[in-house]
Design a protein around this motif. Sequence first.
Motif, PDB file in Angstrom:
ATOM      1  N   UNK A  79      -6.613   1.258  25.368  1.00  0.00           N
ATOM      2  CA  UNK A  79      -5.638   2.213  25.916  1.00  0.00           C
ATOM      3  C   UNK A  79      -6.146   3.640  25.790  1.00  0.00           C
ATOM      4  N   UNK A  80      -6.714   3.972  24.646  1.00  0.00           N
ATOM      5  CA  UNK A  80      -7.286   5.316  24.447  1.00  0.00           C
ATOM      6  C   UNK A  80      -8.358   5.611  25.485  1.00  0.00           C
ATOM      7  N   UNK A  81      -9.063   4.575  25.918  1.00  0.00           N
ATOM      8  CA  UNK A  81     -10.133   4.741  26.895  1.00  0.00           C
ATOM      9  C   UNK A  81      -9.613   4.854  28.327  1.00  0.00           C
ATOM     10  N   UNK A  82      -8.325   4.633  28.546  1.00  0.00           N
ATOM     11  CA  UNK A  82      -7.757   4.796  29.874  1.00  0.00           C
ATOM     12  C   UNK A  82      -7.783   3.559  30.754  1.00  0.00           C
ATOM     13  N   UNK A  83      -7.957   2.388  30.160  1.00  0.00           N
ATOM     14  CA  UNK A  83      -7.939   1.153  30.950  1.00  0.00           C
ATOM     15  C   UNK A  83      -6.518   0.870  31.452  1.00  0.00           C
ATOM     16  N   UNK A  84      -6.443   0.151  32.561  1.00  0.00           N
ATOM     17  CA  UNK A  84      -5.151  -0.286  33.071  1.00  0.00           C
ATOM     18  C   UNK A  84      -4.603  -1.452  32.272  1.00  0.00           C
ATOM     19  N   UNK A  85      -5.491  -2.393  31.894  1.00  0.00           N
ATOM     20  CA  UNK A  85      -4.977  -3.639  31.345  1.00  0.00           C
ATOM     21  C   UNK A  85      -6.040  -4.403  30.568  1.00  0.00           C
ATOM     22  N   UNK A  86      -5.556  -5.369  29.814  1.00  0.00           N
ATOM     23  CA  UNK A  86      -6.387  -6.419  29.215  1.00  0.00           C
ATOM     24  C   UNK A  86      -5.903  -7.746  29.777  1.00  0.00           C
TER      25      UNK A  86
ATOM     26  N   UNK B 242       1.144   2.266  26.976  1.00  0.00           N
ATOM     27  CA  UNK B 242       0.880   2.335  28.409  1.00  0.00           C
ATOM     28  C   UNK B 242       0.118   1.123  28.958  1.00  0.00           C
ATOM     29  N   UNK B 243      -0.600   0.428  28.125  1.00  0.00           N
ATOM     30  CA  UNK B 243      -1.514  -0.635  28.546  1.00  0.00           C
ATOM     31  C   UNK B 243      -0.761  -1.875  29.000  1.00  0.00           C
ATOM     32  N   UNK B 244      -1.190  -2.463  30.122  1.00  0.00           N
ATOM     33  CA  UNK B 244      -0.667  -3.754  30.537  1.00  0.00           C
ATOM     34  C   UNK B 244      -1.441  -4.874  29.873  1.00  0.00           C
TER      35      UNK B 244
ATOM     36  N   UNK C 283       4.609  -5.938  30.949  1.00  0.00           N
ATOM     37  CA  UNK C 283       4.306  -7.355  30.836  1.00  0.00           C
ATOM     38  C   UNK C 283       3.731  -7.933  32.105  1.00  0.00           C
ATOM     39  N   UNK C 284       3.219  -9.150  31.995  1.00  0.00           N
ATOM     40  CA  UNK C 284       2.675  -9.845  33.143  1.00  0.00           C
ATOM     41  C   UNK C 284       1.974 -11.107  32.715  1.00  0.00           C
ATOM     42  N   UNK C 285       1.280 -11.723  33.654  1.00  0.00           N
ATOM     43  CA  UNK C 285       0.561 -12.958  33.362  1.00  0.00           C
ATOM     44  C   UNK C 285      -0.592 -13.123  34.339  1.00  0.00           C
TER      45      UNK C 285
ATOM     46  N   UNK D   4      -1.761   8.435  31.619  1.00  0.00           N
ATOM     47  CA  UNK D   4      -0.981   7.502  32.421  1.00  0.00           C
ATOM     48  C   UNK D   4       0.215   8.235  33.011  1.00  0.00           C
ATOM     49  N   UNK D   5       0.434   8.057  34.289  1.00  0.00           N
ATOM     50  CA  UNK D   5       1.475   8.801  34.998  1.00  0.00           C
ATOM     51  C   UNK D   5       2.850   8.166  34.894  1.00  0.00           C
ATOM     52  N   UNK D   6       2.898   6.863  34.647  1.00  0.00           N
ATOM     53  CA  UNK D   6       4.169   6.143  34.716  1.00  0.00           C
ATOM     54  C   UNK D   6       4.369   5.264  33.483  1.00  0.00           C
ATOM     55  N   UNK D   7       5.614   4.936  33.178  1.00  0.00           N
ATOM     56  CA  UNK D   7       5.866   4.054  32.034  1.00  0.00           C
ATOM     57  C   UNK D   7       5.586   2.584  32.327  1.00  0.00           C
ATOM     58  N   UNK D   8       5.632   2.194  33.595  1.00  0.00           N
ATOM     59  CA  UNK D   8       5.468   0.788  33.944  1.00  0.00           C
ATOM     60  C   UNK D   8       4.040   0.481  34.381  1.00  0.00           C
ATOM     61  N   UNK D   9       3.568  -0.693  33.985  1.00  0.00           N
ATOM     62  CA  UNK D   9       2.212  -1.146  34.299  1.00  0.00           C
ATOM     63  C   UNK D   9       1.973  -1.179  35.806  1.00  0.00           C
ATOM     64  N   UNK D  10       2.876  -1.786  36.570  1.00  0.00           N
ATOM     65  CA  UNK D  10       2.659  -1.927  38.019  1.00  0.00           C
ATOM     66  C   UNK D  10       2.501  -0.554  38.683  1.00  0.00           C
TER      67      UNK D  10
END
Length: 429
Positions: A41-48, A92-94, A124-126, A417-423
């Motif tokens: 997250x610190x590195x600015x990734x969208x997700x794992x 912030x990370x998904x 969240x997601x899958x 991150x601009x938004x609270x939601x992952x999508x």
Amino acid sequence: MFHLGLFTGCGVQSWKDMWSGEGATDWMSPQLYIDVARAVERAGFDCIILEDAHFVPGVFRGNTDFALKNGFHAPKMDLFVMTPFMLTATKHLGILPTLTTTFHPPYMAARTLATLDHLSGGRGGANLVMSHNDRTAQNFGLDGQADHDLRYDQGDEWVQLVTELWNSWDADALTVDRDNGVYVDPAKVHEIHFSGRFYRSRGPLNSLHPPQGRPVFSQAGGSGRGKDFAARNVDLVMTNVTGIDTMKAFRDDLVARLETFGRKPDSCKVMFNVAPVLGETQREAEEKRAAAVAAREANIESNLGWMSYYSGIDFGKFDLDAPMPQMHTNASRSTTQNLQAKSTGLTLREFASYPSGGAVELVGTPDAVAAQMGEVMDEVGGDGFLIQQPMFRRAISEITDGLAPALRRRGLIRDGYSYPHFRDNLLEF
């Protein structure tokens, strides 16, 4: 700018490496996953994206010896137990744990994923898979897997049902009206009476509508049927295709399929799998790459085991010095087709020794690799890279504290991150 994701898992991580420290066993501790999630997250990734399977590999040489002796895709932890630690440690990370639509009942999945979306505030997601291995089917009481395309037909209906279950609660059904003694407005919770080819469900779900409306779905199917499933249902596609032209063709094909299903071209992102090799100098990086290739050549069995795992074909029974055999499978069809295409004109020994670095080879200093990644995205047209890396602290640090800052200095990845939601963050650009 482009997107970044990390592809890893909750299993044994680089346990033979001299720098692994407690790596032989710390994969069982939540702290490893918390630390990695915070770094990413610190590195600015969208997700794992967390890979998974529900079997001990046993195709190679007809038994589980290779998998168990080498810690190869076994043992593993339950992703849906580990994921909450990662979500609550970040803001912030998904996080996308892998979920099998074939063996995970839709009602249970809808409830679990809604819960993850709520506890994370909309992250969240899958990662959806159709489960490719007969041993998985046997663990769930079947003799073998259903036909490849039939599994995708079932997956389409699975997504439809979990979506209807989420929508069985209006977003504003929770009223908490103390004056009138109403906690949930009954008029805003609905039975769905779903009846399909594979599933039936009365509904409603007994969980609230997810903050994102629908948690984010990712998927990796690269067959024609798999890409149709993605174009219809998912928000992020990851792929192993190799070379600029092939990458561009894959993305263009997916965009065309999105439009066929009435979706906007930018409503689903494509992330190309890569495995950067980083060094403080170009020479150091090239030496690391050469050492990895030499190790691969010296241990052909490892790659034969990997090929057997994905294809469902026992590569331990073939002559190493004969041409690569023709491959037909009901398992991971796109991966097997990719193996067949890459191995044209090679013997099995030659191909099993062949270095594989993902969509493009990325070898060099962080700044040099960052420049190359930017050039690739300019040519392909988007949307990002999925970095394949075991949860090995030293290697993760090279990416999050070396490569990511170099990318950010070039303006290639997000700086916040601009938004609270992952999508919303995923679809931002």
